[in-house]
Design a protein around this motif. Structure first.
Motif, PDB file in Angstrom:
ATOM      1  N   GLN A 101      -9.654   4.525  -2.585  1.00 53.87           N
ATOM      2  CA  GLN A 101      -8.319   4.700  -2.847  1.00 53.87           C
ATOM      3  C   GLN A 101      -7.488   3.625  -3.071  1.00 53.87           C
ATOM      4  O   GLN A 101      -6.718   3.482  -3.797  1.00 53.87           O
ATOM      5  N   ARG A 102      -7.766   2.472  -2.410  1.00 52.82           N
ATOM      6  CA  ARG A 102      -7.064   1.245  -2.795  1.00 52.82           C
ATOM      7  C   ARG A 102      -6.942   0.901  -4.057  1.00 52.82           C
ATOM      8  O   ARG A 102      -6.196   0.312  -4.636  1.00 52.82           O
ATOM      9  N   LYS A 149      -4.893   2.788  -6.350  1.00 50.62           N
ATOM     10  CA  LYS A 149      -3.501   2.440  -6.007  1.00 50.62           C
ATOM     11  C   LYS A 149      -3.260   0.998  -6.850  1.00 50.62           C
ATOM     12  O   LYS A 149      -2.245   1.001  -7.439  1.00 50.62           O
ATOM     13  N   ALA A 150      -4.225   0.112  -6.816  1.00 53.90           N
ATOM     14  CA  ALA A 150      -3.959  -1.230  -7.273  1.00 53.90           C
ATOM     15  C   ALA A 150      -3.937  -1.148  -8.725  1.00 53.90           C
ATOM     16  O   ALA A 150      -3.185  -1.786  -9.411  1.00 53.90           O
ATOM     17  N   PHE A 151      -4.854  -0.434  -9.288  1.00 55.54           N
ATOM     18  CA  PHE A 151      -5.148  -0.738 -10.740  1.00 55.54           C
ATOM     19  C   PHE A 151      -4.363   0.359 -11.572  1.00 55.54           C
ATOM     20  O   PHE A 151      -4.137   0.392 -12.952  1.00 55.54           O
ATOM     21  N   PRO A 188      -1.258   1.323 -11.795  1.00 59.02           N
ATOM     22  CA  PRO A 188       0.083   0.976 -12.642  1.00 59.02           C
ATOM     23  C   PRO A 188      -0.313   0.304 -13.891  1.00 59.02           C
ATOM     24  O   PRO A 188       0.496   0.600 -15.339  1.00 59.02           O
ATOM     25  N   ILE A 189      -1.276  -0.635 -13.846  1.00 52.69           N
ATOM     26  CA  ILE A 189      -1.704  -1.430 -15.078  1.00 52.69           C
ATOM     27  C   ILE A 189      -2.356  -0.407 -16.214  1.00 52.69           C
ATOM     28  O   ILE A 189      -2.042  -0.393 -17.183  1.00 52.69           O
ATOM     29  N   TRP A 237      -0.913  -3.376  -2.898  1.00 50.14           N
ATOM     30  CA  TRP A 237      -1.888  -3.530  -3.922  1.00 50.14           C
ATOM     31  C   TRP A 237      -1.776  -3.394  -5.281  1.00 50.14           C
ATOM     32  O   TRP A 237      -2.438  -4.211  -6.275  1.00 50.14           O
ATOM     33  N   PRO A 238      -0.975  -2.589  -6.015  1.00 51.23           N
ATOM     34  CA  PRO A 238      -0.375  -2.951  -7.204  1.00 51.23           C
ATOM     35  C   PRO A 238      -0.076  -4.167  -7.486  1.00 51.23           C
ATOM     36  O   PRO A 238      -0.210  -4.698  -8.700  1.00 51.23           O
TER      37      PRO A 238
END
Lengths: 261, 263, 253
Positions: free
Chosen positions: A93-94, A97-99, A101-102, C9-10
């Motif tokens: 899940q993390r 979350k991180a990728f 938006p990009i 994280w984002p």
């Protein structure tokens, strides 16, 4: 009146109905070209002759192979990188979350907007086109794989763990079959996009292929019969690709994912 | 009808609200002919609660769809008040399983769906009345996906009753509900039926359900469906489901269908 | 997951990507490819010169008109095809044949018909979004559960009312999915169309910055703008999908 329709239905076999609209369109096309004075636009027969001419010169096969070659490599590359990446993001899940938006910002950038950069990096040639196809297919496949994993019902995973499956077995025996239907749909849609992009890429970035045929036929001598011939070939090949992917969907082990129709 | 004939069955036919005469239904599937209904004749009196009971897939829903006017029988006819059924009609409303509720409308919107001919004021009153009748006060503005299965079913019943039909067709309306909700819905339906006295044709495959609800149970066979027996349930409401008469009637239907009542 | 994590994280990922980008430019010693800072300066320059808003406006205008045309013609066409199965059998092969033709393959014809002008670009957008809208509407209408159709008929609705009150709302979620896909494709196509067929807009900005002086900072700036605007378009159409009267049709994505 009713009797008349009944008779019409009897004499008008069902199997002809799908071709009737095509036939009518072709006739309308012919008439409108014959009526208008413009000598630029070709009629249907001129297009058939154009296709024949291309075939005779050996260009037709060469261009088709060139386009298919680029689509195949770019697409396979995207599938082999994008699907595992998407599965990973869906599983952790993390990572999602991180990728996310990009990915969401990169996704709406037309693959064609990358053309200048593709040419800068790879020069005018197959690699640039393959890179564009790759870009066009990579993100949709990543997103499809990500959503597919996220939508696996928790009960299925729990059932697997309940039967004592190892983490690896959960992946091969539950995760993979559960995401397969979504992936196949994603692969089909993406192949459509890749086909759309290769044509555009070939119009700008290389000098062979069906897209090049179209733009070249126009620039070098206004041969609009060849332009339309190229369009017809693009349509036909697009259908063939789509039908091929649909046949994959019919495999029993994944058909459960597609409701009634 | 010939005049002067006074035998009881004939008279029953004359006063029947719904009269099904010799209905046959043949479906064509892949070139094969499948006989679904075979020579079905039955009557329902005005205000009567009739259950059509049969195994799954026997064609009882097909019969109900013919009565509703959604299908056309291969032969035979259905008349209501002496008028041949020739298509769907707002005087006779078909209640589907809860899936017939329109998901894009609120509870109010659904219940008022058939009231488009009334003035706004009257429509508001009618909706309020039926919201109350089925006990959905406080949920007027809710959308179906926010409701439980039982509540959706109430919405559908209220939507049907709101247009004040003579006849209600219910096609296994409680089939998808859990057993407790199903029991509650049955007594709710009986309460409403006693208040409004509609003629009801109710299709079910649940023997207990049919004996609890109906004035008469039409027991049908597997495909092609024929009428095996018609059972009068002569127990007044509210029914005691442990009374000897109830058990006797229930067991006779169990036997008719060929099930031993042991688990 | 804790609350701060949904920002952390984002931002971390974004930061890493930007750093990798910058370091990549520095290490490779490239003179042409811009670093993030160059792109930022490029953007500022575009704003200063007043070109930016004009280009964005042009692109949005073309998408708006072509897309609106596709909706106005595509939805009724889809409805007719969904409602009359015979019409669908007749026209489906034509649609399936036209659909895979890249909208960009129409560029030569659109230039013959409309010249190098806004109309040519609008025509291409129309071709790109028309088929997804038609197909989605057709399937939406075709897939309305017979039960709902029957319920509507049962209450004595006239055909027009049946359509307005049952068929259309029942098909709407699927139509919206088609509209969203079509908008995405339109945005892809307008950029490509502007690279070839006209001389303004964000696509033109990209190709022109490259051709006239290898300004790759402006190329990348244009790309990022395209991404951000595309994302905004997608988000705004997703808001429509959240309306309660259509939300039932979407699995919680």
């Amino acid at each position: 009146m009713k009797e008349f329709y009944k008779k019409l239905r009897m004499t008008f076999p069902r199997k002809l109905l799908p071709f009737s609209a095509i036939a009518v369109l072709i006739v309308l096309w012919h008439i409108s070209i014959a009526r208008s004075d413009s000598s630029i636009l070709p009629g249907p027969w001129a297009v058939v002759l154009g296709i024949a001419e291309l075939a005779q010169k050996g260009l037709l096969l060469k261009y088709i192979v060139a386009s298919l070659f680029r689509v195949t490599w770019g697409y396979l590359l995207a599938a082999s990188l994008g699907i595992p990446f998407g599965l990973l993001l869906g599983w952790y899940q993390r990572g999602e979350k991180a990728f996310n938006p990009i990915i969401q910002i990169l996704r709406p950038i037309s693959p064609l907007a990358w053309i200048p950069i593709a040419i800068l990096w790879f020069g005018v040639g197959d690699s640039a086109a393959i890179y564009l196809i790759f870009l066009a297919s990579f993100l949709p496949l990543t997103v499809t794989a990500m959503n597919a994993v996220r939508n696996i019902p928790a009960v299925n995973l729990n059932a697997g763990r309940n039967f004592g499956l190892s983490e690896g077995q959960v992946i091969t025996r539950i995760l993979y079959p559960a995401v397969a239907p979504y992936l196949i749909v994603g692969l089909r849609i993406t192949l459509g996009i890749a086909w759309l992009v290769v044509v555009a890429a070939e119009m700008i970035a290389v000098n062979s292929g069906l897209g090049f045929l179209i733009i070249d036929a126009r620039n070098a001598g206004n041969r609009y019969d060849l332009v339309v011939a190229g369009m017809v070939m693009i349509g036909l090949l697009g259908i063939v690709l789509d039908i091929g992917m649909r046949n994959l969907e019919k495999m029993k082990s994944i058909r459960w994912g597609y409701g009634g129709n | 009808m010939a005049q002067g004939v006074t035998t009881t069955p004939e008279r029953a036919i004359e006063t029947a609200k719904i009269n099904v005469r010799g209905v046959n239904m043949v479906f064509k599937r892949d070139g094969n002919e499948v006989n679904v209904l075979e020579n079905i004749s039955l009557q329902a009196r005005k205000g009567e609660f009739v259950c059509i009971l049969g195994p799954s897939g026997c064609g009882k829903s097909t019969l109900l769809n013919i009565a509703g006017g959604f299908l056309k029988a291969t032969s035979g006819s259905i008349t209501i008040d002496g008028e041949v059924v020739n298509g769907p009609d707002p005087r006779r409303i078909f209640v589907f399983q809860e899936r017939g509720v329109f998901p894009w409308m609120t509870v109010e919107g659904n219940i008022g769906f058939g009231l488009f001919k009334l003035s706004a004021e009257e429509r508001r009153k009618r909706i309020a009345y039926y919201v109350k009748l089925v006990g959905l006060q406080g949920f007027e503005q809710a959308y179906p996906q926010e409701l439980s299965g039982g509540m959706k079913q109430r919405v559908e019943v209220a939507r049907a009753l709101a247009v004040n039909p003579d006849v209600l067709y219910l096609d296994e309306p409680f089939g998808a509900l859990d057993s407790i909700t199903r029991l509650i819905m049955r007594s709710e339906l009986l309460r409403i039926w006693e208040a409004e006295r509609k003629t009801i044709l109710f299709v079910t495959h649940d023997i207990e359900e049919s004996v609890q609800l109906a004035d008469r149970v039409i027991v049908m066979s597997a495909r092609p469906a024929t009428i095996r027996r018609i059972v009068e349930i002569d127990i007044p409401h509210p029914r005691d489901i442990s009374s000897p008469r109830y058990l006797e009637l229930r067991d006779s239907i169990f036997e008719e269908i060929g099930l031993a009542h042991k688990v | 997951m804790k609350r701060w994590e949904s920002y952390f994280w984002p931002l971390l990922a974004l930061g890493i990507v930007l750093i990798l980008w910058r370091q990549g430019v520095v290490y490779s010693g490239t003179k042409v490819f811009p670093s993030p800072f160059d792109v930022q300066r490029g953007l500022a320059e575009l704003i200063r010169k007043g070109l930016l808003w004009g280009y964005i406006g042009d692109s949005l205008f073309r998408v708006g008109v072509g897309y609106a045309l596709a909706i106005v013609l595509g939805i009724p066409a889809g409805i007719i095809l969904g409602w009359y199965p015979k019409a669908a059998t007749a026209f489906n092969p034509v649609i399936q044949l036209m659909r895979p033709i890249s909208p960009l393959a129409w560029i030569p014809l659109s230039i013959v018909w409309f010249g190098v002008s806004n109309l040519a670009a609008i025509f291409l957008i129309f071709m790109a979004s028309f088929f997804p809208v038609v197909v989605a509407t057709m399937n939406g209408v075709h897939n309305v559960p017979p039960m709902m159709r029957n319920a509507g008929i049962n209450f004595g609705l006239s055909p027009a009312d049946l359509f307005r009150r049952v068929i259309f709302p029942a098909a709407l979620p699927q139509v919206l999915v088609g509209l969203r896909i079509a908008l995405g494709i339109s945005w892809l196509v307008v950029v490509a169309a502007e690279m070839i067929a006209v001389d303004s807009g964000l696509g033109y900005l990209i190709i022109d910055s490259r051709n006239a002086g290898k300004r790759y900072d402006l190329v990348v700036a244009g790309m990022l703008l395209i991404g951000v605007i595309g994302l905004c378009l997608d988000l705004s159409i997703r808001r429509v999908e959240l309306l309660k009267s259509v939300r039932w049709g979407f699995r919680n994505e």
